[in-house]
Scaffold this motif. Structure first.
Motif, PDB file in Angstrom:
ATOM      1  N   GLY A  57       0.804  -1.219   0.000  1.00 55.52           N
ATOM      2  CA  GLY A  57       0.000   0.000   0.000  1.00 55.52           C
ATOM      3  C   GLY A  57       0.834   1.265   0.000  1.00 55.52           C
ATOM      4  O   GLY A  57       0.440   2.281   0.574  1.00 55.52           O
ATOM      5  N   ILE A  58       1.989   1.182  -0.647  1.00 55.87           N
ATOM      6  CA  ILE A  58       2.863   2.360  -0.762  1.00 55.87           C
ATOM      7  C   ILE A  58       3.238   2.541  -2.227  1.00 55.87           C
ATOM      8  O   ILE A  58       2.923   1.707  -3.063  1.00 55.87           O
ATOM      9  CB  ILE A  58       4.138   2.222   0.120  1.00 55.87           C
ATOM     10  CG1 ILE A  58       4.965   0.991  -0.288  1.00 55.87           C
ATOM     11  CG2 ILE A  58       3.766   2.140   1.595  1.00 55.87           C
ATOM     12  CD1 ILE A  58       6.284   0.823   0.476  1.00 55.87           C
ATOM     13  N   THR A  59       3.953   3.621  -2.519  1.00 54.27           N
ATOM     14  CA  THR A  59       4.387   3.851  -3.894  1.00 54.27           C
ATOM     15  C   THR A  59       5.616   3.002  -4.200  1.00 54.27           C
ATOM     16  O   THR A  59       6.322   2.543  -3.297  1.00 54.27           O
ATOM     17  CB  THR A  59       4.741   5.332  -4.120  1.00 54.27           C
ATOM     18  OG1 THR A  59       5.871   5.658  -3.303  1.00 54.27           O
ATOM     19  CG2 THR A  59       3.568   6.247  -3.790  1.00 54.27           C
ATOM     20  N   GLN A  60       5.863   2.854  -5.480  1.00 52.44           N
ATOM     21  CA  GLN A  60       7.068   2.126  -5.892  1.00 52.44           C
ATOM     22  C   GLN A  60       8.311   2.852  -5.410  1.00 52.44           C
ATOM     23  O   GLN A  60       9.271   2.236  -4.962  1.00 52.44           O
ATOM     24  CB  GLN A  60       7.084   1.943  -7.422  1.00 52.44           C
ATOM     25  CG  GLN A  60       8.254   1.133  -7.964  1.00 52.44           C
ATOM     26  CD  GLN A  60       9.518   1.966  -8.207  1.00 52.44           C
ATOM     27  OE1 GLN A  60       9.444   3.141  -8.553  1.00 52.44           O
ATOM     28  NE2 GLN A  60      10.665   1.356  -7.998  1.00 52.44           N
ATOM     29  N   ALA A  61       8.293   4.168  -5.469  1.00 49.87           N
ATOM     30  CA  ALA A  61       9.428   4.967  -4.996  1.00 49.87           C
ATOM     31  C   ALA A  61       9.639   4.749  -3.498  1.00 49.87           C
ATOM     32  O   ALA A  61      10.780   4.650  -3.029  1.00 49.87           O
ATOM     33  CB  ALA A  61       9.198   6.439  -5.301  1.00 49.87           C
ATOM     34  N   GLY A  62       8.534   4.661  -2.761  1.00 45.48           N
ATOM     35  CA  GLY A  62       8.635   4.398  -1.323  1.00 45.48           C
ATOM     36  C   GLY A  62       9.229   3.032  -1.047  1.00 45.48           C
ATOM     37  O   GLY A  62      10.050   2.866  -0.145  1.00 45.48           O
ATOM     38  N   TYR A  63       8.816   2.057  -1.837  1.00 45.10           N
ATOM     39  CA  TYR A  63       9.372   0.716  -1.653  1.00 45.10           C
ATOM     40  C   TYR A  63      10.848   0.693  -2.044  1.00 45.10           C
ATOM     41  O   TYR A  63      11.671   0.072  -1.364  1.00 45.10           O
ATOM     42  CB  TYR A  63       8.599  -0.340  -2.469  1.00 45.10           C
ATOM     43  CG  TYR A  63       9.199  -1.703  -2.252  1.00 45.10           C
ATOM     44  CD1 TYR A  63       8.915  -2.425  -1.104  1.00 45.10           C
ATOM     45  CD2 TYR A  63      10.108  -2.236  -3.158  1.00 45.10           C
ATOM     46  CE1 TYR A  63       9.511  -3.649  -0.858  1.00 45.10           C
ATOM     47  CE2 TYR A  63      10.710  -3.452  -2.922  1.00 45.10           C
ATOM     48  CZ  TYR A  63      10.409  -4.158  -1.780  1.00 45.10           C
ATOM     49  OH  TYR A  63      11.022  -5.354  -1.542  1.00 45.10           O
ATOM     50  N   SER A  64      11.183   1.379  -3.111  1.00 40.70           N
ATOM     51  CA  SER A  64      12.575   1.445  -3.554  1.00 40.70           C
ATOM     52  C   SER A  64      13.475   1.988  -2.442  1.00 40.70           C
ATOM     53  O   SER A  64      14.600   1.518  -2.262  1.00 40.70           O
ATOM     54  CB  SER A  64      12.684   2.319  -4.802  1.00 40.70           C
ATOM     55  OG  SER A  64      14.029   2.447  -5.206  1.00 40.70           O
ATOM     56  N   LYS A  65      12.975   2.961  -1.687  1.00 42.85           N
ATOM     57  CA  LYS A  65      13.754   3.519  -0.573  1.00 42.85           C
ATOM     58  C   LYS A  65      14.029   2.472   0.494  1.00 42.85           C
ATOM     59  O   LYS A  65      15.083   2.496   1.129  1.00 42.85           O
ATOM     60  CB  LYS A  65      13.021   4.717   0.035  1.00 42.85           C
ATOM     61  CG  LYS A  65      13.025   5.944  -0.847  1.00 42.85           C
ATOM     62  CD  LYS A  65      12.282   7.092  -0.194  1.00 42.85           C
ATOM     63  CE  LYS A  65      12.270   8.307  -1.109  1.00 42.85           C
ATOM     64  NZ  LYS A  65      11.542   9.444  -0.517  1.00 42.85           N
ATOM     65  N   ILE A  66      13.100   1.525   0.679  1.00 45.72           N
ATOM     66  CA  ILE A  66      13.331   0.434   1.645  1.00 45.72           C
ATOM     67  C   ILE A  66      14.509  -0.404   1.187  1.00 45.72           C
ATOM     68  O   ILE A  66      15.421  -0.698   1.963  1.00 45.72           O
ATOM     69  CB  ILE A  66      12.060  -0.443   1.803  1.00 45.72           C
ATOM     70  CG1 ILE A  66      10.946   0.343   2.488  1.00 45.72           C
ATOM     71  CG2 ILE A  66      12.372  -1.727   2.577  1.00 45.72           C
ATOM     72  CD1 ILE A  66       9.603  -0.373   2.521  1.00 45.72           C
ATOM     73  N   GLU A  67      14.503  -0.804  -0.090  1.00 46.89           N
ATOM     74  CA  GLU A  67      15.575  -1.651  -0.607  1.00 46.89           C
ATOM     75  C   GLU A  67      16.910  -0.912  -0.697  1.00 46.89           C
ATOM     76  O   GLU A  67      17.960  -1.540  -0.648  1.00 46.89           O
ATOM     77  CB  GLU A  67      15.198  -2.233  -1.976  1.00 46.89           C
ATOM     78  CG  GLU A  67      14.186  -3.352  -1.887  1.00 46.89           C
ATOM     79  CD  GLU A  67      13.998  -4.094  -3.198  1.00 46.89           C
ATOM     80  OE1 GLU A  67      14.639  -3.750  -4.216  1.00 46.89           O
ATOM     81  OE2 GLU A  67      13.185  -5.033  -3.199  1.00 46.89           O
ATOM     82  N   LYS A  68      16.859   0.396  -0.850  1.00 41.47           N
ATOM     83  CA  LYS A  68      18.102   1.172  -0.907  1.00 41.47           C
ATOM     84  C   LYS A  68      18.605   1.560   0.471  1.00 41.47           C
ATOM     85  O   LYS A  68      19.697   2.110   0.608  1.00 41.47           O
ATOM     86  CB  LYS A  68      17.901   2.422  -1.765  1.00 41.47           C
ATOM     87  CG  LYS A  68      17.738   2.103  -3.236  1.00 41.47           C
ATOM     88  CD  LYS A  68      17.559   3.359  -4.053  1.00 41.47           C
ATOM     89  CE  LYS A  68      17.408   3.017  -5.517  1.00 41.47           C
ATOM     90  NZ  LYS A  68      17.226   4.196  -6.345  1.00 41.47           N
ATOM     91  N   GLY A  69      17.802   1.294   1.495  1.00 43.41           N
ATOM     92  CA  GLY A  69      18.193   1.629   2.856  1.00 43.41           C
ATOM     93  C   GLY A  69      18.010   3.087   3.201  1.00 43.41           C
ATOM     94  O   GLY A  69      18.549   3.569   4.190  1.00 43.41           O
ATOM     95  N   LYS A  70      17.242   3.814   2.387  1.00 40.85           N
ATOM     96  CA  LYS A  70      17.007   5.232   2.651  1.00 40.85           C
ATOM     97  C   LYS A  70      15.872   5.439   3.641  1.00 40.85           C
ATOM     98  O   LYS A  70      15.682   6.548   4.134  1.00 40.85           O
ATOM     99  CB  LYS A  70      16.700   5.969   1.336  1.00 40.85           C
ATOM    100  CG  LYS A  70      17.901   6.018   0.401  1.00 40.85           C
ATOM    101  CD  LYS A  70      17.584   6.785  -0.860  1.00 40.85           C
ATOM    102  CE  LYS A  70      18.814   6.835  -1.752  1.00 40.85           C
ATOM    103  NZ  LYS A  70      18.545   7.560  -2.999  1.00 40.85           N
ATOM    104  N   THR A  71      15.121   4.372   3.891  1.00 42.59           N
ATOM    105  CA  THR A  71      14.038   4.397   4.862  1.00 42.59           C
ATOM    106  C   THR A  71      14.281   3.283   5.864  1.00 42.59           C
ATOM    107  O   THR A  71      14.561   2.152   5.468  1.00 42.59           O
ATOM    108  CB  THR A  71      12.676   4.150   4.166  1.00 42.59           C
ATOM    109  OG1 THR A  71      12.465   5.157   3.201  1.00 42.59           O
ATOM    110  CG2 THR A  71      11.539   4.126   5.151  1.00 42.59           C
ATOM    111  N   SER A  72      14.179   3.607   7.128  1.00 40.32           N
ATOM    112  CA  SER A  72      14.346   2.543   8.121  1.00 40.32           C
ATOM    113  C   SER A  72      13.102   1.661   8.085  1.00 40.32           C
ATOM    114  O   SER A  72      12.001   2.114   7.763  1.00 40.32           O
ATOM    115  CB  SER A  72      14.559   3.127   9.515  1.00 40.32           C
ATOM    116  OG  SER A  72      13.441   3.900   9.897  1.00 40.32           O
TER     117      SER A  72
END
Length: 126
Positions: free
Chosen positions: A28-43
Motif C-alpha cells: 500500500g505504498i508507492t514504488q518509490a517508497g518501496y525502492s527507498k526500503i531496498e536502498k536503505g534510505k528508509t528505516s
C-alpha cells in the motif's frame, strides 16, 4: 561480509520474480517508497518486515538469516542431486530394457522348443 536486511529483501524478491511495483502495491505504498526500503534510505520497522515476509512467503527469520551464497550453494547441490537422480533413472531404465530383451529372447526360444516338441510327439498333426 554479511548482507544487510535491505539486500536480503531485494534478493528474495528477485528470486520470487516480484517487481518493486508489485511489492509496493501489496504494502500500500508507492514504488518509490518501496525502492527507498531496498536502498536503505528508509528505516524498516519489524511490523513492516513482517508484512514483507508475508508477501515474499517466507518467515521474518528467513529474511534475517538469508544468505545468498548459501542459497546458491544449496541450489547447485540440489541441481547436482537432480542430475544424479536422473543418471540413476537412466541406469535403471537401461537395466529394465536389457531384462525385457532377455525375457523376449527366452520367450522366443521357449516357443521354438514348444513347436519342436509338438512336431516330435505329434508328427502327423503338423
Amino acid at each position: 561480509m554479511t548482507e544487510s536486511i535491505k539486500n536480503k529483501i531485494k534478493n528474495i524478491r528477485e528470486l520470487r520474480n516480484y517487481t518493486q511495483q508489485y511489492m509496493a502495491d501489496q504494502l500500500g505504498i508507492t514504488q518509490a517508497g518501496y525502492s527507498k526500503i531496498e536502498k536503505g534510505k528508509t528505516s524498516i520497522s519489524y511490523a513492516k518486515l513482517q508484512q514483507i515476509s508475508i508477501i515474499l512467503e517466507v518467515s521474518t527469520e528467513d529474511i534475517i538469516n538469508f544468505n545468498s551464497q548459501t542459497y546458491i550453494k544449496n541450489l547447485n547441490a540440489a541441481d547436482h542431486a537432480d542430475k544424479v537422480n536422473f543418471n540413476e533413472c537412466k541406469i535403471l531404465k537401461g537395466l529394465y530394457e536389457d531384462k525385457i530383451k532377455l525375457l523376449e529372447k527366452l520367450l522366443d526360444r521357449t516357443e521354438l522348443e514348444l513347436e519342436y516338441c509338438k512336431k516330435k510327439h505329434n508328427p502327423c498333426c503338423c
